[in-house]
Scaffold this motif. Structure first.
Motif, PDB file in Angstrom:
ATOM      1  N   ASN A 243      -1.073   8.919   4.264  1.00 27.68           N
ATOM      2  CA  ASN A 243      -2.293   8.174   3.956  1.00 27.68           C
ATOM      3  C   ASN A 243      -3.314   8.336   5.072  1.00 27.68           C
ATOM      4  O   ASN A 243      -2.985   8.691   6.201  1.00 27.68           O
ATOM      5  CB  ASN A 243      -1.996   6.692   3.674  1.00 27.68           C
ATOM      6  CG  ASN A 243      -1.103   6.063   4.721  1.00 27.68           C
ATOM      7  OD1 ASN A 243      -1.381   6.106   5.913  1.00 27.68           O
ATOM      8  ND2 ASN A 243       0.001   5.468   4.279  1.00 27.68           N
TER       9      ASN A 243
ATOM     10  N   GLU B 270     -10.565  -2.323  -8.386  1.00 22.27           N
ATOM     11  CA  GLU B 270      -9.363  -1.687  -8.953  1.00 22.27           C
ATOM     12  C   GLU B 270      -9.585  -0.235  -9.344  1.00 22.27           C
ATOM     13  O   GLU B 270      -8.624   0.533  -9.464  1.00 22.27           O
ATOM     14  CB  GLU B 270      -8.896  -2.487 -10.170  1.00 22.27           C
ATOM     15  CG  GLU B 270      -8.376  -3.877  -9.819  1.00 22.27           C
ATOM     16  CD  GLU B 270      -7.833  -4.613 -11.030  1.00 22.27           C
ATOM     17  OE1 GLU B 270      -7.900  -4.037 -12.144  1.00 22.27           O
ATOM     18  OE2 GLU B 270      -7.338  -5.736 -10.872  1.00 22.27           O
TER      19      GLU B 270
ATOM     20  N   GLN C  19      -3.871   7.140  -0.350  1.00 22.77           N
ATOM     21  CA  GLN C  19      -2.638   7.924  -0.361  1.00 22.77           C
ATOM     22  C   GLN C  19      -2.931   9.343  -0.842  1.00 22.77           C
ATOM     23  O   GLN C  19      -3.699   9.542  -1.792  1.00 22.77           O
ATOM     24  CB  GLN C  19      -1.614   7.284  -1.309  1.00 22.77           C
ATOM     25  CG  GLN C  19      -1.110   5.920  -0.856  1.00 22.77           C
ATOM     26  CD  GLN C  19       0.029   6.054   0.135  1.00 22.77           C
ATOM     27  OE1 GLN C  19      -0.184   6.421   1.279  1.00 22.77           O
ATOM     28  NE2 GLN C  19       1.218   5.720  -0.300  1.00 22.77           N
TER      29      GLN C  19
ATOM     30  N   PHE D 253      -4.314   9.020  -4.450  1.00 28.55           N
ATOM     31  CA  PHE D 253      -3.858   7.792  -5.088  1.00 28.55           C
ATOM     32  C   PHE D 253      -4.445   6.597  -4.356  1.00 28.55           C
ATOM     33  O   PHE D 253      -4.818   6.671  -3.179  1.00 28.55           O
ATOM     34  CB  PHE D 253      -2.321   7.705  -5.072  1.00 28.55           C
ATOM     35  CG  PHE D 253      -1.633   8.900  -5.662  1.00 28.55           C
ATOM     36  CD1 PHE D 253      -1.387   8.977  -7.018  1.00 28.55           C
ATOM     37  CD2 PHE D 253      -1.240   9.970  -4.845  1.00 28.55           C
ATOM     38  CE1 PHE D 253      -0.755  10.087  -7.561  1.00 28.55           C
ATOM     39  CE2 PHE D 253      -0.614  11.077  -5.381  1.00 28.55           C
ATOM     40  CZ  PHE D 253      -0.373  11.138  -6.744  1.00 28.55           C
ATOM     41  N   ARG D 254      -4.506   5.493  -5.082  1.00 27.35           N
ATOM     42  CA  ARG D 254      -4.982   4.259  -4.477  1.00 27.35           C
ATOM     43  C   ARG D 254      -4.077   3.887  -3.312  1.00 27.35           C
ATOM     44  O   ARG D 254      -2.864   4.121  -3.329  1.00 27.35           O
ATOM     45  CB  ARG D 254      -5.015   3.149  -5.525  1.00 27.35           C
ATOM     46  CG  ARG D 254      -5.671   1.868  -5.044  1.00 27.35           C
ATOM     47  CD  ARG D 254      -5.940   0.926  -6.205  1.00 27.35           C
ATOM     48  NE  ARG D 254      -6.331  -0.406  -5.751  1.00 27.35           N
ATOM     49  CZ  ARG D 254      -7.543  -0.741  -5.362  1.00 27.35           C
ATOM     50  NH1 ARG D 254      -8.505   0.178  -5.375  1.00 27.35           N
ATOM     51  NH2 ARG D 254      -7.813  -1.966  -4.964  1.00 27.35           N
TER      52      ARG D 254
ATOM     53  N   ASN E 151      -2.624   1.327  -2.094  1.00 33.35           N
ATOM     54  CA  ASN E 151      -1.453   0.453  -2.201  1.00 33.35           C
ATOM     55  C   ASN E 151      -0.398   1.001  -3.155  1.00 33.35           C
ATOM     56  O   ASN E 151       0.516   0.282  -3.551  1.00 33.35           O
ATOM     57  CB  ASN E 151      -1.876  -0.952  -2.646  1.00 33.35           C
ATOM     58  CG  ASN E 151      -2.651  -0.946  -3.958  1.00 33.35           C
ATOM     59  OD1 ASN E 151      -2.827   0.106  -4.577  1.00 33.35           O
ATOM     60  ND2 ASN E 151      -3.113  -2.116  -4.374  1.00 33.35           N
ATOM     61  N   THR E 152      -0.518   2.284  -3.533  1.00 36.09           N
ATOM     62  CA  THR E 152       0.475   2.909  -4.403  1.00 36.09           C
ATOM     63  C   THR E 152       1.747   3.202  -3.631  1.00 36.09           C
ATOM     64  O   THR E 152       1.711   3.777  -2.542  1.00 36.09           O
ATOM     65  CB  THR E 152      -0.070   4.216  -5.005  1.00 36.09           C
ATOM     66  OG1 THR E 152      -1.316   3.971  -5.644  1.00 36.09           O
ATOM     67  CG2 THR E 152       0.914   4.787  -6.026  1.00 36.09           C
ATOM     68  N   ASN E 153       2.882   2.807  -4.197  1.00 39.82           N
ATOM     69  CA  ASN E 153       4.162   3.087  -3.557  1.00 39.82           C
ATOM     70  C   ASN E 153       4.416   4.587  -3.522  1.00 39.82           C
ATOM     71  O   ASN E 153       4.120   5.307  -4.485  1.00 39.82           O
ATOM     72  CB  ASN E 153       5.284   2.371  -4.322  1.00 39.82           C
ATOM     73  CG  ASN E 153       6.620   2.477  -3.630  1.00 39.82           C
ATOM     74  OD1 ASN E 153       7.264   3.512  -3.673  1.00 39.82           O
ATOM     75  ND2 ASN E 153       7.045   1.412  -2.988  1.00 39.82           N
ATOM     76  N   ASP E 154       4.966   5.061  -2.412  1.00 44.59           N
ATOM     77  CA  ASP E 154       5.222   6.498  -2.261  1.00 44.59           C
ATOM     78  C   ASP E 154       6.022   7.049  -3.430  1.00 44.59           C
ATOM     79  O   ASP E 154       5.741   8.142  -3.941  1.00 44.59           O
ATOM     80  CB  ASP E 154       5.979   6.766  -0.955  1.00 44.59           C
ATOM     81  CG  ASP E 154       5.099   6.601   0.271  1.00 44.59           C
ATOM     82  OD1 ASP E 154       3.924   6.230   0.099  1.00 44.59           O
ATOM     83  OD2 ASP E 154       5.589   6.830   1.392  1.00 44.59           O
TER      84      ASP E 154
ATOM     85  N   GLU F  27       6.101   6.167  -6.455  1.00 43.21           N
ATOM     86  CA  GLU F  27       5.375   6.230  -7.714  1.00 43.21           C
ATOM     87  C   GLU F  27       4.404   7.403  -7.773  1.00 43.21           C
ATOM     88  O   GLU F  27       3.883   7.720  -8.847  1.00 43.21           O
ATOM     89  CB  GLU F  27       4.606   4.924  -7.929  1.00 43.21           C
ATOM     90  CG  GLU F  27       5.504   3.695  -8.059  1.00 43.21           C
ATOM     91  CD  GLU F  27       4.708   2.407  -8.122  1.00 43.21           C
ATOM     92  OE1 GLU F  27       3.449   2.498  -8.082  1.00 43.21           O
ATOM     93  OE2 GLU F  27       5.300   1.326  -8.216  1.00 43.21           O
ATOM     94  N   THR F  28       4.144   8.043  -6.653  1.00 39.19           N
ATOM     95  CA  THR F  28       3.154   9.117  -6.643  1.00 39.19           C
ATOM     96  C   THR F  28       3.689  10.421  -7.214  1.00 39.19           C
ATOM     97  O   THR F  28       2.919  11.218  -7.769  1.00 39.19           O
ATOM     98  CB  THR F  28       2.653   9.381  -5.213  1.00 39.19           C
ATOM     99  OG1 THR F  28       3.745   9.868  -4.403  1.00 39.19           O
ATOM    100  CG2 THR F  28       2.087   8.101  -4.597  1.00 39.19           C
TER     101      THR F  28
ATOM    102  N   GLN G 173       3.171  11.087 -11.076  1.00 32.37           N
ATOM    103  CA  GLN G 173       1.740  11.259 -11.350  1.00 32.37           C
ATOM    104  C   GLN G 173       1.248  12.589 -10.805  1.00 32.37           C
ATOM    105  O   GLN G 173       0.456  13.289 -11.454  1.00 32.37           O
ATOM    106  CB  GLN G 173       0.951  10.117 -10.720  1.00 32.37           C
ATOM    107  CG  GLN G 173       1.264   8.743 -11.280  1.00 32.37           C
ATOM    108  CD  GLN G 173       0.437   7.661 -10.598  1.00 32.37           C
ATOM    109  OE1 GLN G 173      -0.787   7.756 -10.517  1.00 32.37           O
ATOM    110  NE2 GLN G 173       1.097   6.638 -10.095  1.00 32.37           N
TER     111      GLN G 173
END
Length: 624
Positions: free
Chosen positions: A211, A222, A241, A258-259, A261-264, A266-267, A270
């Motif tokens: 990040n 958002e 991120q 990615f935004r 606060n996105t969990n690693d 979860e990337t 996507q």
């Protein structure tokens, strides 16, 4: 002065070739002075044994050009000794109008070999704009590699480049908008050219996330990218991120934002869906660290009929996995010269049950899949874990016996090895304070797993050499639907799986180049979402150019040392002349120029020489 070859067809059938010198007439912009130096007849050359008169004349012109470069020439020029040094507002010496950089020629060679100029020019010709996006794009890339700074600063110092610099600051921002519109096509073009020109192999694809922070306190709404999350540098500012895919050559392939606060974890899915990499039509091996180890991610990779090599924490594994890791049986040991164990490796294949929440609903789903697990112990990692823990243990021992009103337990820092009394059967006892006690049992439990790590994969090979398909390359892979394994066309021992995973450190080193290294991608100062995305696009392509240069040099120099040398490789224009004096030269610059076949070997250069050199870097036939 330059040499040019002309020809004249005679009625007799003979051809006369002329080698002329062409020089600029002082005070005239378009007129040139031409003087004949040598004259040749095609028939006479054939009588002398020259089968190709045109080739002979061209060779002779090249000889004359080389001789003219080596001629010692002198000139008189005037110097104004009253000119004084001036400082900019930041306290640095200003880049004066008579000082130009030559180091960008290395990146120009790579830029044009990747045919990025053709990509941009083929699109900008349909645009109604009064500025050259190709020139601005190059300056943004070269400046990021040589002197990373803001777009405004890059524009203010554009005159340190030779060539066209007649554009405004707003043209820079408009060019960024256009480049962002071409992002997908640009990344696809870049990937195709790296494969064609540099032999990219993308069967093994490394993935990781990092990040970048912003110099602002408030997060976006958002729909924006900036949000407060777990920053790698433990800073409170909003972050973004970035997920990065990299090939086996350590050259970046693609990236996704990615935004913050996105969990690693979860990337990854996507990034796979949005990437230019085709994960559905060709077999890939995705390599990632334990932060990507989730049932959903593994199923995502398997559903695309691909392979994965992902690490998993043994400390957080189930009891059977821990027992198998600590067992003395089955290990293949590597010894040093003194007979001491340096490393150990063993493996097993097991059916594994895992569960995760589904995409379509909030219910928990589970399943069983076959997995190959490679267990590794390394003395180097074991010693490092003990060293890193020692400071924490010492702090915990210093706190032993002290009182505190904080009853809440912690698993981080020194508090990890401190018990808080009064506690009975896991429940707090009513008291005004607690007493710190050193937890030796927890320390002993952690020490058991020092040096151990686990690699989970579905990648296997043929059982023996008799199963190798001679009509397929060694890296060829096919997915076996019966058991979910990706089978490579060669024998794949456990050590090869460890080597594949071991390449993941290269992506971490790449992140350092973008942060504390030469690109200085952070902090990001843009505020508009489109400009933020365009900024990352420019930085990504700059990163590709830099890594390709390191690859060409055989990785013998760091990115930072290359930047320091090329940014210092400047030429100073002598007063009242078109002569430039090279002001800096070192072994790194010398190696780069020789590797990329760029002819800058003299201390004094005419402006025409520099134009010729820059023109040579734009040739597409250079193969490295």
């Amino acid at each position: 002065m330059a040499y040019a070859v002309t020809r004249n067809e005679l009625k007799s059938g003979d051809t006369i070739y002329y080698i002329n010198t062409v020089s600029r007439i002082p005070g005239e912009k378009t007129k040139r002075k031409t003087v004949m130096v040598e004259k040749y007849s095609a028939n006479e050359l054939r009588e002398l044994g020259e089968q190709d008169p045109q080739a002979y004349v061209n060779r002779r012109a090249d000889e004359l050009r080389e001789m003219s470069r080596n001629v010692v020439r002198t000139m008189n020029y005037q110097v104004d000794f009253t000119i004084r040094l001036s400082l900019s507002g930041e306290g640095d010496l200003q880049v004066s109008d008579d000082c130009r950089n030559l180091g960008f020629a290395a990146y120009s060679r790579l830029y044009h070999r990747l045919e990025l100029d053709e990509f941009v020019n083929n699109r900008r010709r349909y645009l109604d704009c009064g500025f050259n996006i190709n020139v601005i794009f190059q300056h943004l890339l070269y400046s990021r590699c040589l002197w990373p700074a803001s777009k405004k600063n890059t524009w203010e110092h554009k005159d340190r480049f030779f060539g066209d610099t007649g554009y405004g600051l707003q043209d820079v921002y408009r060019s960024m908008d256009r480049l962002l519109q071409w992002r997908t096509d640009l990344l696809k073009h870049l990937d195709a050219k790296v494969k064609e020109k540099f032999g990219r192999r993308d069967t093994v694809v490394f993935y990781d996330v990092t990040n970048y922070y912003f110099e602002r306190d408030e997060a976006d709404d958002e729909d924006g990218l900036r949000a407060k999350g777990p920053c790698k540098e433990h800073r409170p500012e909003p972050i973004i991120q970035m997920g990065l895919f990299m090939d086996e050559l350590s050259i970046p392939i693609a990236y996704e934002l990615f935004r913050g606060n996105t969990n690693d974890c979860e990337t990854l899915p996507q990034a796979m869906d949005n990437s230019i990499i085709d994960f559905s039509d060709s077999r890939k091996i995705v390599v990632a660290d334990k932060g990507m180890m989730s049932y959903y991610n593994i199923m995502k990779i398997r559903d695309a009929r691909n392979g994965y090599v992902i690490s998993q924490s043994i400390r957080k594994s189930d009891s059977q996995t821990k027992e198998f890791a600590l067992s003395c049986e089955g290990w293949e040991r590597t010894l040093d010269d003194n007979g001491n164990v340096v490393s150990m490796i063993k493996e097993r294949t097991i059916p594994k049950r895992a569960s995760a929440y589904g995409d379509m609903d909030d219910s928990r789903h589970s399943g069983i899949y076959n997995e190959r697990q490679v267990f590794i112990w390394s003395r180097k990692y074991s010693d490092r874990a003990k060293r890193e823990r020692q400071a924490v243990v010492e702090k915990a021992l210093q706190s032993e016996g002290k009182r505190s009103k904080e009853f809440k337990d912690s698993s981080y820092g020194k508090s990890k090895y401190l018990r808080k009394s009064p506690v009975k059967a896991g429940e707090l006892v009513q008291a005004d304070w607690c007493l710190y006690e050193f937890d030796a049992a927890r320390l002993e439990e952690d020490e058991k797993y020092d040096g151990y790590y686990l690699i989970c994969t579905n990648v296997i090979g043929v059982e023996d050499e008799s199963g190798i398909n001679p009509d397929k390359p060694s890296g060829h892979a096919y997915y076996r639907d019966s058991d979910g394994f990706l089978v490579l066309n060669h024998v794949v021992p456990a050590s090869e799986i460890a080597d594949i995973y071991g390449g993941l450190w290269k992506i971490e080193e790449t992140f350092k180049v973008t942060k504390t290294g030469m690109l200085s991608l952070r902090p990001v100062f843009h505020s508009r979402q489109d400009r933020i995305r365009a900024h990352f696009l420019i930085c990504f392509i700059s990163l590709v150019l830099e890594r390709l240069l390191e690859l060409q040099l055989g990785w013998q120099y760091s990115a930072k040392s290359i930047q320091e040398s090329l940014s210092s490789f400047n030429a100073l224009q002598l007063a009242n002349s078109n002569i430039y004096q090279v002001a800096y030269y070192d072994v790194i610059v010398d190696t780069i120029l020789k590797t990329l076949d760029i002819d800058i070997s003299r201390k004094f250069l005419q402006q025409s020489d520099i134009r010729r050199i820059i023109g040579q870097t734009k040739k597409k036939d250079y193969e490295g």
